[in-house]
Design a protein around this motif. Structure first.
Motif, PDB file in Angstrom:
ATOM      1  N   VAL A  15       0.615  -1.145  -0.084  1.00  0.00           N
ATOM      2  CA  VAL A  15      -0.026  -0.064  -0.275  1.00  0.00           C
ATOM      3  C   VAL A  15       1.065   1.525  -0.125  1.00  0.00           C
ATOM      4  CG1 VAL A  15      -1.837  -0.980   1.018  1.00  0.00           C
ATOM      5  CG2 VAL A  15      -0.140  -0.116   2.622  1.00  0.00           C
ATOM      6  N   GLY A  16       2.120   1.217  -0.150  1.00  0.00           N
ATOM      7  CA  GLY A  16       3.090   2.170  -0.121  1.00  0.00           C
ATOM      8  C   GLY A  16       4.548   2.024  -0.427  1.00  0.00           C
ATOM      9  N   ASN A  17       5.204   2.593  -1.234  1.00  0.00           N
ATOM     10  CA  ASN A  17       6.391   2.231  -1.343  1.00  0.00           C
ATOM     11  C   ASN A  17       7.533   3.303  -0.639  1.00  0.00           C
ATOM     12  OD1 ASN A  17       5.914   0.279  -3.053  1.00  0.00           O
ATOM     13  ND2 ASN A  17       6.304   1.243  -5.053  1.00  0.00           N
ATOM     14  N   ASP A  18       6.898   3.933   0.469  1.00  0.00           N
ATOM     15  CA  ASP A  18       8.003   4.753   1.213  1.00  0.00           C
ATOM     16  C   ASP A  18       6.992   5.139   2.511  1.00  0.00           C
ATOM     17  OD1 ASP A  18       6.142   7.322   1.018  1.00  0.00           O
ATOM     18  OD2 ASP A  18       6.453   7.119  -1.279  1.00  0.00           O
ATOM     19  N   ILE A  19       7.408   5.677   3.756  1.00  0.00           N
ATOM     20  CA  ILE A  19       6.814   5.612   4.857  1.00  0.00           C
ATOM     21  C   ILE A  19       5.569   6.447   4.784  1.00  0.00           C
ATOM     22  CG2 ILE A  19       6.856   6.597   7.337  1.00  0.00           C
ATOM     23  CD1 ILE A  19       8.343   4.182   7.046  1.00  0.00           C
ATOM     24  N   GLN A  20       5.629   7.446   4.036  1.00  0.00           N
ATOM     25  CA  GLN A  20       4.301   8.662   4.239  1.00  0.00           C
ATOM     26  C   GLN A  20       3.370   7.801   3.394  1.00  0.00           C
ATOM     27  OE1 GLN A  20       4.271  11.332   6.008  1.00  0.00           O
ATOM     28  NE2 GLN A  20       2.076  11.040   5.470  1.00  0.00           N
ATOM     29  N   THR A  21       3.468   7.361   2.224  1.00  0.00           N
ATOM     30  CA  THR A  21       2.504   6.951   1.412  1.00  0.00           C
ATOM     31  C   THR A  21       1.598   5.534   2.177  1.00  0.00           C
ATOM     32  OG1 THR A  21       3.576   7.352  -0.592  1.00  0.00           O
ATOM     33  CG2 THR A  21       1.983   5.989  -0.777  1.00  0.00           C
ATOM     34  N   PHE A  22       2.827   4.892   2.775  1.00  0.00           N
ATOM     35  CA  PHE A  22       2.505   3.675   3.615  1.00  0.00           C
ATOM     36  C   PHE A  22       1.261   4.021   4.522  1.00  0.00           C
ATOM     37  CE2 PHE A  22       3.611   1.164   7.507  1.00  0.00           C
ATOM     38  CZ  PHE A  22       2.698  -0.064   7.255  1.00  0.00           C
ATOM     39  N   TRP A  23       1.753   4.998   5.394  1.00  0.00           N
ATOM     40  CA  TRP A  23       1.013   5.648   6.325  1.00  0.00           C
ATOM     41  C   TRP A  23      -0.427   6.229   6.047  1.00  0.00           C
ATOM     42  CZ3 TRP A  23      -0.393   4.785  11.253  1.00  0.00           C
ATOM     43  CH2 TRP A  23      -0.912   5.653  11.943  1.00  0.00           C
ATOM     44  N   ASP A  24      -0.209   6.965   4.945  1.00  0.00           N
ATOM     45  CA  ASP A  24      -1.500   7.536   4.559  1.00  0.00           C
ATOM     46  C   ASP A  24      -2.531   6.573   4.189  1.00  0.00           C
ATOM     47  OD1 ASP A  24      -0.372   9.956   5.029  1.00  0.00           O
ATOM     48  OD2 ASP A  24       0.091  10.424   2.973  1.00  0.00           O
ATOM     49  N   SER A  25      -1.926   5.510   3.411  1.00  0.00           N
ATOM     50  CA  SER A  25      -2.883   4.461   3.132  1.00  0.00           C
ATOM     51  C   SER A  25      -3.563   3.831   3.957  1.00  0.00           C
ATOM     52  CB  SER A  25      -1.955   3.395   2.086  1.00  0.00           C
ATOM     53  OG  SER A  25      -1.383   4.110   1.014  1.00  0.00           O
ATOM     54  N   LEU A  26      -2.614   3.458   5.165  1.00  0.00           N
ATOM     55  CA  LEU A  26      -3.260   2.582   6.535  1.00  0.00           C
ATOM     56  C   LEU A  26      -4.439   3.529   6.969  1.00  0.00           C
ATOM     57  CD1 LEU A  26      -0.465   1.247   8.516  1.00  0.00           C
ATOM     58  CD2 LEU A  26      -1.905   0.279   6.825  1.00  0.00           C
ATOM     59  N   ILE A  27      -4.296   4.835   7.164  1.00  0.00           N
ATOM     60  CA  ILE A  27      -5.287   5.606   8.030  1.00  0.00           C
ATOM     61  C   ILE A  27      -6.585   5.859   7.028  1.00  0.00           C
ATOM     62  CG2 ILE A  27      -3.572   6.636   9.605  1.00  0.00           C
ATOM     63  CD1 ILE A  27      -3.616   9.248   8.059  1.00  0.00           C
ATOM     64  N   GLN A  28      -6.359   5.751   5.687  1.00  0.00           N
ATOM     65  CA  GLN A  28      -7.430   5.896   4.769  1.00  0.00           C
ATOM     66  C   GLN A  28      -8.075   4.598   4.535  1.00  0.00           C
ATOM     67  OE1 GLN A  28      -5.543   7.940   1.354  1.00  0.00           O
ATOM     68  NE2 GLN A  28      -4.996   9.456   2.685  1.00  0.00           N
ATOM     69  N   GLY A  29      -7.444   3.485   4.999  1.00  0.00           N
ATOM     70  CA  GLY A  29      -8.048   2.327   4.917  1.00  0.00           C
ATOM     71  C   GLY A  29      -8.058   1.576   3.427  1.00  0.00           C
ATOM     72  N   LYS A  30      -6.672   1.717   2.788  1.00  0.00           N
ATOM     73  CA  LYS A  30      -6.798   1.176   1.525  1.00  0.00           C
ATOM     74  C   LYS A  30      -6.327  -0.234   1.476  1.00  0.00           C
ATOM     75  CE  LYS A  30      -5.829   5.827  -1.002  1.00  0.00           C
ATOM     76  NZ  LYS A  30      -4.816   6.632  -1.683  1.00  0.00           N
ATOM     77  N   SER A  31      -6.696  -0.852   0.562  1.00  0.00           N
ATOM     78  CA  SER A  31      -6.415  -2.406   0.558  1.00  0.00           C
ATOM     79  C   SER A  31      -5.395  -2.300  -0.564  1.00  0.00           C
ATOM     80  CB  SER A  31      -7.474  -3.366   0.153  1.00  0.00           C
ATOM     81  OG  SER A  31      -7.041  -4.594  -0.199  1.00  0.00           O
ATOM     82  N   GLY A  32      -4.290  -3.412  -0.435  1.00  0.00           N
ATOM     83  CA  GLY A  32      -3.254  -3.575  -1.438  1.00  0.00           C
ATOM     84  C   GLY A  32      -3.449  -5.094  -2.053  1.00  0.00           C
ATOM     85  N   ALA A  33      -4.650  -5.335  -1.940  1.00  0.00           N
ATOM     86  CA  ALA A  33      -4.969  -6.871  -2.583  1.00  0.00           C
ATOM     87  C   ALA A  33      -5.265  -6.667  -3.991  1.00  0.00           C
ATOM     88  CB  ALA A  33      -6.032  -7.364  -1.664  1.00  0.00           C
TER      89      ALA A  33
END
Length: 415
Positions: A15-33
């Motif tokens: 859900v993200g290839n760096d810390i900020q994108t990873f964290w933003d995706s988590l709090i936005q509830g994005k799925s990487g599946a």
């Protein structure tokens, strides 16, 4: 013993290839599946996974690094590079024997093994193995390559404890620094398991979800409709640093690593203890190691892989330890978004805990729309949407095949 702080982080996730994108995706509830693209999965029971998106190793590594390494090592080099850059450390100004790498990988070079053996059999068993076959395959090559790239000449090895692997690495790095055996250790884990052999093996165990038509909602920890884990890939990296060393160079400190512990279930090859005995004890030991009480824990990132038995045994362990002291405790399962990164899971979930502390946000458990009725009513599981909450202490749970229980505890940094 010396204090240990986190001064650098790196993440390479579905859900993200760096810390900020990873964290933003988590709090936005994005799925990487999504459907597997690494190979044609049509013949497999499970045809979905959480793959890295838009990742090109050549943007980060030179040609020789790519040629000589398996993807799990490439992921490690990229995530570790992010963390080292983030830390602002100048290794050339340090004694190289004060620096080290303790890295984890549960499977190592699975793709390399699969490709080389397949080529061998398809060529009528004529041995034409690459001279890089063994170096690319062995699990310790990620730690070795990180140390070579950055000249880190102190402690260097790899941990393997299945899905507890990177928590084991973090715990070992923590101990070596607080014992005064190193000033800085790059630690974490990486995994590149989305291969035909790996997926096929887990399919044979009937361990993974088969909700192939709805990949983004297939991983649903604690939900009544869960049916197995969703495989993920990537890496998480942390720079652990001795507190006084970090203060002396005016480093940015993200959090303090307060405690860690491991136990063994001594119960079953693949199943967790049904009553969560070993897990509860490991959590208790980790809090004792940190000098904290159960009422101090604000957030728990659950191992919760979305398996019918595993999720409930973890909740039993939490209930066994925390008893009626759960009003303040909030729980979530970020694997609902990232999938299960196996040996790298603990590393990226440690980062999720650190970010939760820094930003006072509990990431959600997405897809939890029909909670299992067996969930104890006193547990606060954060569903669907992130929740704002002051977090002083966060705990990260990992449990692995073989009965390994690995727990790490982070707390808000206070000088």
């Amino acid at each position: 013993m010396k204090r240990v702080v986190i001064t650098g982080m790196g993440a390479l996730t579905p859900v993200g290839n760096d810390i900020q994108t990873f964290w933003d995706s988590l709090i936005q509830g994005k799925s990487g599946a999504d459907r597997i693209t690494r190979f044609n999965p049509a013949a497999f029971r499970t045809q979905i996974a959480a793959e890295l998106k838009d990742f090109d190793a050549s943007l980060f590594l030179d040609r020789n690094e790519i040629k000589r390494t398996d993807p799990f090592t490439q992921y490690a080099l990229v995530a570790a590079g992010q963390a080292i850059k983030d830390s602002g450390l100048d290794f050339s100004a340090m004694n190289p024997y004060d620096t080290g790498v303790i890295w984890g990988s549960g499977q190592g070079g699975m793709l390399t093994f699969e490709e080389q053996v397949t080529e061998y059999t398809e060529n009528n068993f004529v041995p034409r193995f690459s001279p890089f076959f063994v170096p690319k395959l062995i699990a310790n090559m990620a730690s070795g390559m990180i140390s070579i790239k950055y000249g880190l000449m102190g402690i260097n090895y790899t941990t393997v404890s299945a899905c507890s692997t990177s928590n084991t690495a973090i715990m070992d790095a923590f101990n070596y620094i607080r014992w005064g055996k190193a000033k800085v250790i790059v630690t974490g884990g990486s995994e590149a398991p989305i291969t035909q052999a790996s997926v096929g093996g887990f399919c044979a165990m009937k361990a993974m979800t088969t909700q192939n038509d709805t990949p983004q909602t297939a991983c649903r920890p604690f939900d009544a409709g869960r049916d197995g884990f969703l495989m993920g890939e990537g890496a998480g990296a942390l720079v652990l640093e001795e507190y006084e060393h970090a203060i002396a160079r005016n480093a940015t400190i993200y959090a303090e690593l307060a405690g860690a512990a491991m136990t063994a279930d001594a119960y079953h090859m693949t199943a967790t203890h049904p009553e969560g005995e070993g897990a509860a004890t490991a959590m208790r030991f980790a809090l004792e190691d940190a000098g904290l009480n159960i009422e101090d824990v604000d957030y728990l990132n659950a191992h919760a892989t979305s398996t019918p038995v595993g999720d409930m045994s973890e909740l039993k362990a939490i209930t066994k330890l925390f008893k009626d002291q759960t009003d303040h405790l909030h729980i979530s399962a970020t694997k609902s978004m990232t999938g299960h990164l196996l040996g790298a899971a603990g590393a990226i979930e440690a980062i999720a805990c650190i970010q939760a502390i820094r930003h006072s946000i509990v990431p959600p458990t997405i897809n939890l729309t029909d909670p299992d009725p067996a969930i104890p009513s006193n547990l606060n599981i954060v569903k669907v949407q992130a929740m704002e909450k002051n977090i002083d202490v966060a705990m990260s749970n990992t449990f692995g095949f073989g009965g390994h229980n690995g727990i790490v505890v982070f707390k808000k940094f206070q000088g």
